[in-house]
Design an enzyme around this catalytic site. Structure first.
Site, PDB file in Angstrom:
ATOM      1  N   ARG A 106      48.823  21.429  36.198  1.00  0.00           N
ATOM      2  CA  ARG A 106      47.477  22.035  36.316  1.00  0.00           C
ATOM      3  C   ARG A 106      46.558  20.925  36.784  1.00  0.00           C
ATOM      4  O   ARG A 106      46.384  19.914  36.090  1.00  0.00           O
ATOM      5  CB  ARG A 106      47.006  22.605  34.977  1.00  0.00           C
ATOM      6  CG  ARG A 106      45.544  23.008  34.998  1.00  0.00           C
ATOM      7  CD  ARG A 106      45.127  23.873  33.847  1.00  0.00           C
ATOM      8  NE  ARG A 106      45.659  25.214  33.994  1.00  0.00           N
ATOM      9  CZ  ARG A 106      45.231  26.280  33.295  1.00  0.00           C
ATOM     10  NH1 ARG A 106      44.269  26.126  32.395  1.00  0.00           N
ATOM     11  NH2 ARG A 106      45.764  27.464  33.486  1.00  0.00           N
ATOM     12  N   HIS A 133      46.204  30.303  41.443  1.00  0.00           N
ATOM     13  CA  HIS A 133      46.796  30.405  40.098  1.00  0.00           C
ATOM     14  C   HIS A 133      47.938  31.424  40.171  1.00  0.00           C
ATOM     15  O   HIS A 133      47.856  32.520  39.609  1.00  0.00           O
ATOM     16  CB  HIS A 133      45.713  30.838  39.106  1.00  0.00           C
ATOM     17  CG  HIS A 133      46.052  30.608  37.668  1.00  0.00           C
ATOM     18  ND1 HIS A 133      47.234  30.009  37.254  1.00  0.00           N
ATOM     19  CD2 HIS A 133      45.355  30.903  36.527  1.00  0.00           C
ATOM     20  CE1 HIS A 133      47.242  29.945  35.922  1.00  0.00           C
ATOM     21  NE2 HIS A 133      46.128  30.479  35.462  1.00  0.00           N
ATOM     22  N   GLN A 136      49.535  33.200  37.033  1.00  0.00           N
ATOM     23  CA  GLN A 136      48.667  34.213  36.444  1.00  0.00           C
ATOM     24  C   GLN A 136      48.816  35.546  37.177  1.00  0.00           C
ATOM     25  O   GLN A 136      48.983  36.601  36.555  1.00  0.00           O
ATOM     26  CB  GLN A 136      47.188  33.745  36.531  1.00  0.00           C
ATOM     27  CG  GLN A 136      46.214  34.749  35.970  1.00  0.00           C
ATOM     28  CD  GLN A 136      46.381  34.923  34.472  1.00  0.00           C
ATOM     29  OE1 GLN A 136      46.356  33.946  33.741  1.00  0.00           O
ATOM     30  NE2 GLN A 136      46.556  36.153  34.010  1.00  0.00           N
ATOM     31  N   ASP A 225      36.908  37.633  36.351  1.00  0.00           N
ATOM     32  CA  ASP A 225      37.196  36.291  35.817  1.00  0.00           C
ATOM     33  C   ASP A 225      35.842  35.661  35.510  1.00  0.00           C
ATOM     34  O   ASP A 225      34.789  36.209  35.883  1.00  0.00           O
ATOM     35  CB  ASP A 225      37.986  35.488  36.881  1.00  0.00           C
ATOM     36  CG  ASP A 225      38.485  34.135  36.381  1.00  0.00           C
ATOM     37  OD1 ASP A 225      38.405  33.867  35.164  1.00  0.00           O
ATOM     38  OD2 ASP A 225      38.952  33.332  37.214  1.00  0.00           O
ATOM     39  N   CYS A 264      42.078  37.275  33.263  1.00  0.00           N
ATOM     40  CA  CYS A 264      43.104  36.254  32.974  1.00  0.00           C
ATOM     41  C   CYS A 264      42.841  35.532  31.661  1.00  0.00           C
ATOM     42  O   CYS A 264      43.753  34.957  31.084  1.00  0.00           O
ATOM     43  CB  CYS A 264      43.191  35.258  34.125  1.00  0.00           C
ATOM     44  SG  CYS A 264      41.690  34.303  34.384  1.00  0.00           S
ATOM     45  N   ARG A 292      52.295  36.437  30.611  1.00  0.00           N
ATOM     46  CA  ARG A 292      52.431  35.084  31.153  1.00  0.00           C
ATOM     47  C   ARG A 292      53.762  34.481  30.709  1.00  0.00           C
ATOM     48  O   ARG A 292      54.478  33.852  31.489  1.00  0.00           O
ATOM     49  CB  ARG A 292      51.274  34.181  30.668  1.00  0.00           C
ATOM     50  CG  ARG A 292      49.909  34.518  31.233  1.00  0.00           C
ATOM     51  CD  ARG A 292      49.805  34.229  32.713  1.00  0.00           C
ATOM     52  NE  ARG A 292      50.110  32.842  33.049  1.00  0.00           N
ATOM     53  CZ  ARG A 292      49.263  31.808  32.920  1.00  0.00           C
ATOM     54  NH1 ARG A 292      48.030  32.011  32.491  1.00  0.00           N
ATOM     55  NH2 ARG A 292      49.622  30.575  33.250  1.00  0.00           N
TER      56      ARG A 292
HETATM   57  N1   CP Z   1      44.653  32.289  32.057  1.00  0.00           N
HETATM   58  C1   CP Z   1      44.950  30.995  31.841  1.00  0.00           C
HETATM   59  O1   CP Z   1      45.546  30.305  32.687  1.00  0.00           O
HETATM   60  O2   CP Z   1      44.551  30.546  30.620  1.00  0.00           O
HETATM   61  P1   CP Z   1      44.531  29.034  30.125  1.00  0.00           P
HETATM   62  O3   CP Z   1      43.444  28.339  30.903  1.00  0.00           O
HETATM   63  O4   CP Z   1      44.223  29.136  28.666  1.00  0.00           O
HETATM   64  O5   CP Z   1      45.861  28.403  30.401  1.00  0.00           O
HETATM   65  N1  NVA Z   2      39.006  30.659  37.337  1.00  0.00           N
HETATM   66  C1  NVA Z   2      39.257  30.096  36.027  1.00  0.00           C
HETATM   67  C2  NVA Z   2      40.613  30.480  35.552  1.00  0.00           C
HETATM   68  C3  NVA Z   2      40.974  29.954  34.202  1.00  0.00           C
HETATM   69  C4  NVA Z   2      42.355  30.364  33.772  1.00  0.00           C
HETATM   70  C5  NVA Z   2      39.127  28.596  36.084  1.00  0.00           C
HETATM   71  O1  NVA Z   2      39.632  27.977  37.033  1.00  0.00           O
HETATM   72  O2  NVA Z   2      38.478  28.026  35.188  1.00  0.00           O
END
Ligand code: CP
Ligand code: NVA
Length: 307
Positions: A106, A133, A136, A225, A264, A292
């Site tokens: 990440r 992502h 997701q 989101d 998400c 997930r």
């Molecule tokens: N939706 C998602 O990726 O959640 P986290 O940021 O908690 O991993």
């Molecule tokens: N768009 C959000 C998704 C989190 C899972 C972010 O990047 O913070």
């Protein structure tokens, strides 16, 4: 044979995605029935999870998925590592490849993901970047399929910041899973022309509107989101731009009566979605979060060459 990285949905053909998706559904069903015959796929194997940003779902669901496949996982925050500070991404990739069998990243920068994958000699999975992502959206498509049988032919509407990572992966998915994607977002927070054009060239149906009500009308699935993603600093500007794009009961009423609501998570309740909608009967956000783990079990199995 090429290393099986899982970097982005637009990099896969439909056949491979369908195979991984079918396995995800089977794995979920089998686990519910007490059938654990997938327990050896990752036997003796280790996943390294690298985080430059916070996470709850991705971190726990990958860890649990790896254990259910017979392996284990190590979570590393960038503050604990040289990665991103004192050591090049290429060197980190080469070193970790000597210790572990698969890596999930990440990261703040999609370029880091590509560089890690380029230099790693083990599979690399995209666990969210500033661009996309895919894990997701894989779980999201799985969730829509659970509710409607198939996603092909359905209409999914994204409301809110359509320029973000999650929205971009939805655009990629529209080209691979044959559903109609509608976008209801202000002009300055639409997906990039490049990604929309790519999807349209691949045969996707993408309908873009600045009017959330028009975008939602008759739709099977409403998705939103956070308005302020991790790494966004222009908080006030985003809130001002998106204040008319909240998913609330009056917006949900315009969708199909069978429509589901997805997010998400984590959600900023009261901002992009009201409590009534996210806690209401149409919301499937916790099935989505659960999926997930199932979807990623199938992705891990594919990366470890078991599909
Ligand atoms: N939706 C998602 O990726 O959640 P986290 O940021 O908690 O991993
Ligand atoms: N768009 C959000 C998704 C989190 C899972 C972010 O990047 O913070």
């Amino acid at each position: 044979m090429a290393i099986r990285h899982f970097l982005d949905i637009d990099g896969f053909d439909k056949r491979v995605l369908t195979e991984i998706m079918s396995r995800a559904h089977v794995m979920k069903r089998d686990l519910r029935d007490g059938n654990t015959h997938y327990g050896r796929v990752a036997n003796g194997k280790t996943l390294a999870m690298l985080f430059e940003k916070q996470s709850t779902r991705t971190r726990v669901s990958f860890d649990v998925a790896m254990r259910k496949l017979g392996g284990d996982a190590i979570a590393l925050n960038s503050t604990d590592m040289h990665f991103g500070h004192r050591e090049s991404t290429a060197d980190t990739a080469r070193v970790l490849s000597r210790y572990v069998d698969i890596i999930m990243l990440r990261t703040k920068s999609h370029e880091s993901l590509l560089e890690l994958a380029n230099f790693a000699t083990v599979p690399v999975i995209n666990g969210l970047t500033d661009r996309s992502h895919p894990c997701q959206i894989f779980a999201d498509v799985m969730t829509v399929e659970e509710k409607f049988g198939v996603i092909a032919g359905r209409t999914v509407t994204w409301v809110g910041d359509a320029s973000n990572n999650v929205a971009t992966s939805w655009v990629h998915a529209a080209a691979r899973f044959d559903f109609t994607l509608r976008i209801g977002a202000p002009n300055s927070l639409q997906p990039s022309n490049e990604v929309v054009q790519w999807a349209k060239n691949e045969g996707a149906t993408i309908l873009i509107s600045e009017d959330p009500r028009e975008a939602v009308e008759g739709s099977d699935c409403i998705v939103t989101d956070v308005w302020v993603s991790m790494g966004h600093n222009d908080v006030e500007r985003r809130i001002e731009l998106l204040k008319d794009y909240q998913v609330n009961e009056s917006l949900m009423k315009l969708a199909s009566p069978e429509a589901i609501f997805m997010h998400c998570l984590p959600a900023d309740r009261g901002r992009e979605v009201t409590d009534e909608v996210i806690d209401g009967p149409q919301s499937v956000v916790f099935d989505e979060a659960e999926n997930r783990a199932h979807a990623q079990r199938a992705i891990l199995a594919w990366c470890l060459e078991d599909i």
